[in-house]
Design an enzyme around this catalytic site. Structure first.
Site, PDB file in Angstrom:
ATOM      1  N   ASP A 100       0.862  -1.177   0.000  1.00  0.00           N
ATOM      2  CA  ASP A 100       0.000   0.000   0.000  1.00  0.00           C
ATOM      3  C   ASP A 100       0.903   1.232   0.000  1.00  0.00           C
ATOM      4  O   ASP A 100       2.042   1.181   0.468  1.00  0.00           O
ATOM      5  CB  ASP A 100      -0.926  -0.021   1.221  1.00  0.00           C
ATOM      6  CG  ASP A 100      -1.933  -1.179   1.148  1.00  0.00           C
ATOM      7  OD1 ASP A 100      -2.108  -1.758   0.062  1.00  0.00           O
ATOM      8  OD2 ASP A 100      -2.536  -1.491   2.193  1.00  0.00           O
TER       9      ASP A 100
ATOM     10  N   ARG B 254     -16.235 -12.895  -0.849  1.00  0.00           N
ATOM     11  CA  ARG B 254     -15.507 -12.199   0.219  1.00  0.00           C
ATOM     12  C   ARG B 254     -15.524 -10.691  -0.005  1.00  0.00           C
ATOM     13  O   ARG B 254     -15.353 -10.217  -1.127  1.00  0.00           O
ATOM     14  CB  ARG B 254     -14.060 -12.700   0.263  1.00  0.00           C
ATOM     15  CG  ARG B 254     -13.198 -12.024   1.309  1.00  0.00           C
ATOM     16  CD  ARG B 254     -11.848 -12.738   1.439  1.00  0.00           C
ATOM     17  NE  ARG B 254     -11.028 -12.122   2.462  1.00  0.00           N
ATOM     18  CZ  ARG B 254     -10.139 -11.158   2.220  1.00  0.00           C
ATOM     19  NH1 ARG B 254      -9.950 -10.721   0.998  1.00  0.00           N
ATOM     20  NH2 ARG B 254      -9.444 -10.629   3.208  1.00  0.00           N
TER      21      ARG B 254
HETATM   22  C1  J5X Z   1      -5.359   6.079  -1.693  1.00  0.00           C
HETATM   23  C2  J5X Z   1      -5.161   5.102  -2.541  1.00  0.00           C
HETATM   24  C3  J5X Z   1      -4.520   3.806  -2.187  1.00  0.00           C
HETATM   25  C4  J5X Z   1      -4.743   2.951  -3.430  1.00  0.00           C
HETATM   26  C5  J5X Z   1      -4.648   3.978  -4.511  1.00  0.00           C
HETATM   27  C6  J5X Z   1      -5.549   5.094  -3.981  1.00  0.00           C
HETATM   28  C7  J5X Z   1      -7.007   4.656  -4.142  1.00  0.00           C
HETATM   29  C8  J5X Z   1      -7.162   3.130  -4.240  1.00  0.00           C
HETATM   30  C9  J5X Z   1      -6.166   2.328  -3.391  1.00  0.00           C
HETATM   31  C10 J5X Z   1      -5.987   0.887  -3.862  1.00  0.00           C
HETATM   32  C11 J5X Z   1      -7.025  -0.116  -3.314  1.00  0.00           C
HETATM   33  C12 J5X Z   1      -6.725  -1.530  -3.864  1.00  0.00           C
HETATM   34  C13 J5X Z   1      -5.245  -1.875  -3.785  1.00  0.00           C
HETATM   35  C14 J5X Z   1      -4.359  -0.710  -4.283  1.00  0.00           C
HETATM   36  C15 J5X Z   1      -2.914  -1.127  -4.384  1.00  0.00           C
HETATM   37  C16 J5X Z   1      -4.968  -0.221  -5.590  1.00  0.00           C
HETATM   38  O1  J5X Z   1      -4.729  -0.617  -6.698  1.00  0.00           O
HETATM   39  O2  J5X Z   1      -5.903   0.778  -5.290  1.00  0.00           O
HETATM   40  C17 J5X Z   1      -4.597   0.493  -3.397  1.00  0.00           C
HETATM   41  C18 J5X Z   1      -3.789   1.780  -3.646  1.00  0.00           C
HETATM   42  C19 J5X Z   1      -2.447   1.926  -2.919  1.00  0.00           C
HETATM   43  O3  J5X Z   1      -2.318   1.714  -1.709  1.00  0.00           O
HETATM   44  O4  J5X Z   1      -1.509   2.302  -3.626  1.00  0.00           O
HETATM   45  O1  AKG Z   2      -8.904  -7.785   0.698  1.00  0.00           O
HETATM   46  C1  AKG Z   2      -7.838  -7.898   1.304  1.00  0.00           C
HETATM   47  O2  AKG Z   2      -7.675  -8.710   2.198  1.00  0.00           O
HETATM   48  C2  AKG Z   2      -6.685  -7.008   0.935  1.00  0.00           C
HETATM   49  C3  AKG Z   2      -7.091  -5.648   0.416  1.00  0.00           C
HETATM   50  C4  AKG Z   2      -5.910  -4.799   0.064  1.00  0.00           C
HETATM   51  O3  AKG Z   2      -4.784  -5.214   0.109  1.00  0.00           O
HETATM   52  C5  AKG Z   2      -6.129  -3.391  -0.316  1.00  0.00           C
HETATM   53  O4  AKG Z   2      -7.296  -2.943  -0.456  1.00  0.00           O
HETATM   54  O5  AKG Z   2      -5.118  -2.692  -0.513  1.00  0.00           O
HETATM   55 FE   FE2 Z   3      -3.333  -3.553  -0.011  1.00  0.00          FE
END
Ligand code: J5X
Ligand code: AKG
Ligand code: FE2
Length: 345
Positions: free
Chosen positions: A229, A294
């Site tokens: 993240d 889920r």
């Molecule tokens: C504030 C955030 C954090 C984001 C980007 C933006 C909005 C959506 C989040 C997520 C959610 C799903 C996993 C992730 C890896 C994705 O693809 O979108 C996350 C990403 C990150 O932690 O980089």
């Molecule tokens: O669904 C999960 O357990 C992980 C979700 C996740 O990694 C994310 O939203 O960044």
């Molecule tokens: Fe994540």
């Protein structure tokens, strides 16, 4: 002032990387979603319990919190919290509202589709373009009030959804700040450092609802591909179905097994940078299963996009250069896993 959603505008996606599959209408795993099967061993959750958990469980009403959290951050990058003060009623309500959203027919969900340069709304994970196959996943992202998108989904009765999401964001914000203070204290920051570094009133936050429908061929599918993240801390409500796994060096994929009413906390890249790599952002993924749909809810919290991030001055030998949060978000959006190494000194 740049908002968090504006920080993502410079790296727009094409529709192919926004529109989810209509999972309801699918009987077999399509080739577009079939990953080469992975037979790696992961510890089954049936072999763990609260006394020998796969990742640390921290009781927020317990003692020595700074020490326990510091240890978990340094060695795992993730821990679960219990007695965190968020009622199980509210946890169940957000899950209920998320299920209600994802149960809408595909054409209705598409009314709240994320725009190519946007960050909020319905769509597939932002990290999708970096992988050759698609994930068995659909998401709904909120930054601030969800009312505009909620109205697109439920033109008349969007209030319930918004009230629950807003209350949840409020609770997450106070909880994450409490956790952040403990984390910073374990890095050696004083109360004054903390107040000047991270004033409570300024932040970037986002709430993401994740849906992983039951999957006809779970061993060849992936819910959310491995990633870290980006922000400081993530608080994840993974409800009661396992699926989340973290990668541990020398061990492999380890499940984070659901504990009743617990929340999962994990370190993101910005805290990795701030801690000078001492608290590494944890690599994680979500797997899917054949019978259950889920749902998870992730709350991401970080400093405001215009602020500077750098290794904390009291730590020796800085490994990362200083940069604006929004600049890091841009680098991550373009380079994903290479982002941290690109800012190494
Ligand atoms: C504030 C955030 C954090 C984001 C980007 C933006 C909005 C959506 C989040 C997520 C959610 C799903 C996993 C992730 C890896 C994705 O693809 O979108 C996350 C990403 C990150 O932690 O980089
Ligand atoms: O669904 C999960 O357990 C992980 C979700 C996740 O990694 C994310 O939203 O960044
Ligand atoms: Fe994540």
């Amino acid at each position: 002032m740049t908002t968090l959603s504006e920080a993502y505008k410079d790296t727009p996606l094409n529709l192919q990387h926004i529109v989810p599959l209509d999972f309801e209408s699918i009987q077999e795993l399509p080739d577009s979603h079939a990953w080469s099967s992975s037979n790696e061993f992961t510890l089954p959750c049936s072999q763990t319990d609260e006394k020998s958990p796969s990742v640390p469980i921290v009781d927020l009403k317990g003692t020595n919190l700074v020490e326990k959290i510091g240890h978990a951050c340094e060695n795992y990058g993730v821990f679960q919290i219990i007695n965190h003060g968020v009622s199980s009623k509210l946890l169940n309500e957000v899950e209920y509202q998320a299920r209600r959203l994802f149960a809408l027919p595909a054409h209705q969900k598409l009314k709240a589709l994320r725009s190519p340069g946007g960050a909020t709304g319905y769509g597939i994970a932002r990290i999708s373009p970096f992988f050759p196959k698609f994930m068995w996943h659909e998401g709904f992202n909120m930054m601030g009030s969800p009312v505009d998108h909620a109205r697109e989904l439920w033109p008349i009765d969007y209030d319930n959804f918004c009230d629950v999401m807003e209350e949840y964001q409020k609770k997450m914000k106070s909880l994450v700040y409490q956790l952040l203070l403990l984390v910073l204290e374990s890095l050696g920051a004083s109360q004054e450092d903390m107040e000047s570094l991270f004033p409570t009133y300024e932040s970037a936050e986002s709430l993401q609802l994740n849906s992983y429908p039951s999957c006809p061929d779970p061993s060849r599918a992936i819910g959310l591909a491995p990633h870290t993240d980006s922000l400081f801390l993530t608080i994840l409500n993974q409800s009661d179905t396992n699926g989340l796994q973290i990668f541990r060096d020398g061990i492999g994929w380890v499940p984070v097994c659901p504990v009743n009413d617990a929340l999962v906390v994990n370190i993101g890249d910005l805290l990795h940078i701030f801690s000078n790599g001492r608290f590494p952002s944890v690599y994680h993924r979500a797997i899917v299963n054949e019978t259950k749909h889920r749902i998870s809810m992730a709350y991401f919290y970080g400093p405001p996009p215009e602020s500077e991030i750098a290794p904390f001055a009291k730590l020796p030998l800085r490994k990362y250069r200083s940069l604006k949060v929004k600049e890091y978000i841009g680098i991550k959006a373009k380079h994903l896993d290479k982002a941290l190494s690109l800012i190494r000194l």
